[in-house]
Design a protein around this motif. Structure first.
Motif: not given
Length: 325
Positions: A98-113, A205-209
């Motif tokens: 759960r604690q990683h989803w906020a970071g993934l949202a930043v990645v999605a908003g910046g890089v994917v969208v 995030l890539a340091k933990v997955m």
């Protein structure tokens, strides 16, 4: 279209997502006789990623021949997310904590969208060669974001090179725009900021997955938004199917966003972030070549000179050291 671990290790320029890797393990066994050395194999994989990313802008220009900008970005995200989701499912990758989803949202908003949308809007009025030079500043921009995020203190040589690179890009942009900034330039500069934020968070995030899982989950996270965007944009934007348009869409979805990131992460895992980043310094110049060969664009004499100037500045940051935390 276009990645990022420590504060001043030069991150990738990806049109899309954030790369981070680990340095090769010196204790790893030597390659068996007749096999491809790990370093050479990693270099080849990283080079494939660079070539894939360098074709993102020309492919986007082709895609705009058939689709509107909003439709193209929505369809690009959907196709890439379908592939990434399938791979995550087949590999039985566990859902992030759960604690990683906020970071993934930043990645999605910046890089994917954010980055694909803003650069696609920019390419409606800017040439791909012009955009390649401006976005060539992305590694330096990401390094600055990363230093702020991690609290590291790069040496003065790093900041001098970063400011020099920014000055080169701004001077080139103003010169090419007739003394001012166009709407396309503003889109490109905004794309730099959102993508740098996504790259920086992705590097953390890539340091933990694994890095490819960061990108995969970020893509999956954007599916509802991409579906809504496609439903709203397709009925209102003209669709003129052509070979160029379909090829461009497929390339930015499959090659740039999925395959390019996959081989890039694999290559970085084998040869390390620093060596892989050096290879990506050639990406803006490669994009200039593709713009001339595939689109027939007349590359202004200032474009290669500005690209080389930016690459020199990035190379200086590579040698400036990691700084202190």
């Amino acid at each position: 279209m276009t990645a990022q671990d420590s504060a001043i290790t030069v991150p990738t320029i990806a049109v899309g997502p954030e790369a981070a890797g680990t340095e090769p393990d010196a204790r790893a066994p030597l390659a068996s006789p007749g096999s491809v050395p790990a370093g050479r194999n990693g270099t080849l994989l990283a080079l494939l990623g660079v070539v894939s990313f360098s074709l993102t802008f020309p492919s986007t220009a082709w895609g705009l021949e058939s689709f509107g900008p909003w439709s193209l970005v929505a369809l690009r995200s959907l196709l890439a997310a379908a592939i990434a989701g399938g791979v995550l499912l087949v590999a039985r990758v566990r859902v992030p904590e759960r604690q990683h989803w906020a970071g993934l949202a930043v990645v999605a908003g910046g890089v994917v969208v954010g980055f694909p949308l803003l650069t696609t809007l920019a390419l409606q009025t800017s040439t791909t060669s012009h955009a390649a030079v401006v976005v060539g500043l992305l590694p330096l921009t990401t390094a600055v974001f990363s230093s702020l995020r991690t609290g590291s203190r790069p040496p003065r040589a790093f900041w001098a090179a970063a400011l020099a690179g920014a000055a080169v890009v701004i001077a080139f942009t103003v010169l090419q725009s007739g003394g001012g900034l166009s709407a396309g330039d503003l889109y490109l500069f905004c794309a730099l900021l959102v993508c740098a934020a996504g790259y920086t968070e992705g590097g953390r995030l890539a340091k933990v997955m694994p890095g490819w899982q960061v990108t995969g989950w970020a893509l999956v996270l954007t599916v509802p938004l991409a579906v809504a965007g496609a439903a709203l944009a397709l009925p209102h934007e003209p669709v003129r199917m052509s070979a160029h348009g379909v090829t461009g869409l497929v390339w930015v979805s499959v090659a740039s966003t999925f395959f390019g990131l996959y081989v890039w992460y694999r290559g970085m895992a084998e040869i390390g972030v620093a060596r892989a980043s050096q290879l990506q310094l050639a990406q803006p110049l490669l994009t200039l070549v593709w713009s001339f060969l595939l689109l027939g664009e007349e590359v202004a004499p200032a474009a290669p000179a500005a690209a080389v100037g930016v690459l020199v500045c990035i190379a200086v940051t590579q040698r400036a050291g990691a700084g202190r935390s």
